[in-house]
Design a protein around this motif. Structure first.
Motif, PDB file in Angstrom:
ATOM      1  N   VAL B  74       0.678  -1.137  -0.075  1.00 19.44           N
ATOM      2  CA  VAL B  74       0.016  -0.134   0.355  1.00 19.44           C
ATOM      3  C   VAL B  74       0.621   1.452   0.149  1.00 19.44           C
ATOM      4  N   ARG B  78       0.380   4.207  -3.398  1.00 18.47           N
ATOM      5  CA  ARG B  78       0.261   5.398  -2.755  1.00 18.47           C
ATOM      6  C   ARG B  78       1.448   6.127  -2.960  1.00 18.47           C
ATOM      7  N   ASP B  81       1.992   7.120  -6.317  1.00 19.51           N
ATOM      8  CA  ASP B  81       0.255   8.329  -7.177  1.00 19.51           C
ATOM      9  C   ASP B  81       0.147   9.695  -6.738  1.00 19.51           C
ATOM     10  N   ALA B  82       1.694  10.471  -5.815  1.00 22.27           N
ATOM     11  CA  ALA B  82       0.982  11.478  -5.175  1.00 22.27           C
ATOM     12  C   ALA B  82       1.830  12.360  -5.545  1.00 22.27           C
ATOM     13  N   GLY B  88       2.088  12.422  -0.577  1.00 27.49           N
ATOM     14  CA  GLY B  88       2.500  10.741  -0.454  1.00 27.49           C
ATOM     15  C   GLY B  88       2.271  10.579   1.227  1.00 27.49           C
ATOM     16  N   ASN B  91      -1.101  10.248   2.465  1.00 25.65           N
ATOM     17  CA  ASN B  91      -2.310   8.724   2.024  1.00 25.65           C
ATOM     18  C   ASN B  91      -1.389   7.693   1.957  1.00 25.65           C
ATOM     19  N   ALA B  92       0.075   7.217   2.234  1.00 27.04           N
ATOM     20  CA  ALA B  92       0.193   6.345   2.492  1.00 27.04           C
ATOM     21  C   ALA B  92      -0.476   6.094   3.494  1.00 27.04           C
ATOM     22  N   GLY B  95      -3.753   5.159   3.893  1.00 29.47           N
ATOM     23  CA  GLY B  95      -4.082   3.395   3.294  1.00 29.47           C
ATOM     24  C   GLY B  95      -4.163   2.230   4.360  1.00 29.47           C
TER      25      GLY B  95
END
Lengths: 202, 202
Positions: B74, B78, B81-82, B88, B91-92, B95
DNA sequence: AGCGGATGTCAAGTTGCTTGACAACTACTC
DNA sequence: GAGTAGTTGTCAAGCAACTTGACATCCGCT
């Protein structure tokens, strides 16, 4: 016990070997498939291929039987989803014929014209396909009985009808002349006529 | 050679053993997990469990490490994708915390209060988790470097920052106090402050 | 005819899982 | 507190599956 290790490992070797044989076949034809290539593709010894699958001829048969299994899965699903026997037959035939049209293995086998003797796998699928017709027949018949028990045929008559369907489908796969849908319609039409004829005379 | 038989079989036993250990843990807690149960669940001998995984303590560690791997997947996704480093990280973290909240294994471990000594798996996750923190740190750091190379920190400072993130997340998993999103925001906020502070003084 | 490549088969060797056994430890019971 | 049952960690012997090397045989090619 959910699932034993042996069970989850069972047939893994066989599947991998058949995967290899299928990959080689799809890439360059059955004639280029050797026991040594199959073995080296997945990194086992040639002897292991013999132990697991037998002779080269057995490999061809196993390949055909495995692919057959996928086709029969389609049959079971489509027959189970149908409301009417003839519809079920038509849908099942259509699904099988589409799969035959889209299967790289099938197209490689059937498309094996001339060069090399790739054709002996095709031979297995047609002339020497006793086991295939038999197995397919059993499954189709069972699907019919499971979902449409009130067929106006004796058991022997049902056997004939089922075998005819299997043979027609096999023929349309190896020598396609029209759309899967059209061919399936043709087969269903024949069977429907046979059933109504039987109903009228019984 | 596409994929050898050994490769496709490699770790299958280990995975199945860990599946069994995890299933038992989720069903009735780590304290009810015995080497014999793990073995019988997938139908191998107890000795094989020892050969493959080592001691019971090793099983707990392996279970934790495998679950950790899923969390780190994960993180990688993530972070990749940031657009922004702090985003990042946020989001990580979010997640990972969501996964921690939803993972039955994690909830079983963390929720092990009192009865039996289920808590020793939890102990591994917290106090004895040197390997976990280390592994996670390596992955997180690599993700940062891969996607945001221009971090205004020395290598040593980055190590500290990454380890802090890992420890904070681990803490929020084992002792949740708020939403995953909120907790992730908190962690990102801290790190962002550290970064801006560093920028201002550098 | 001879040669290279493939097949089918064998025996010996290696590896990994199984089986049975053992000492040491813990928890429970009387 | 001693006895009992259950678990752990470890060992050695047994067994099944894959590997290795070898051999005779067959087929296509020059």
């Amino acid at each position: 016990m959910t699932l034993t290790y042996r069970e989850s490992q069972q047939g893994l070797l066989r599947e991998r070997l058949l995967d290899a044989a299928q990959a080689i076949t799809e890439a360059s034809g059955w004639s280029t498939v050797t026991m040594a290539k199959i073995a080296s593709t997945i990194g086992v010894s040639r002897q292991t291929v013999h132990n697991e699958l037998g002779t080269r001829h057995d490999v061809a048969l196993a390949l055909a039987m495995r692919e057959l299994g996928r086709f029969l899965d389609v049959v079971r699903v489509r027959m189970a989803d149908a409301d009417d026997l003839v519809d079920g037959i038509r849908n099942a035939c259509a699904g099988v014929l589409e799969l035959g049209r889209d299967s790289i293995l099938i197209r490689t086998i059937v498309g094996s014209v001339g060069s090399g003797n790739d054709a002996d796998l095709l031979t297995i699928l047609t002339t020497e396909s006793g086991e295939i017709v038999e197995t397919a027949g059993v499954v189709v018949k069972q699907s019919v009985l499971d979902h449409f028990g009130d067929v106006p045929l004796t058991d022997a008559e049902l056997d004939v009808a089922v075998e005819s369907i299997v043979r027609l489908v096999l023929s349309h796969i190896t020598r396609p002349s029209k759309d899967p849908a059209q061919a399936a319609g043709d087969i269903a039409w024949i069977i429907e006529l046979a059933l109504t004829g039987k109903r009228a005379t019984s």
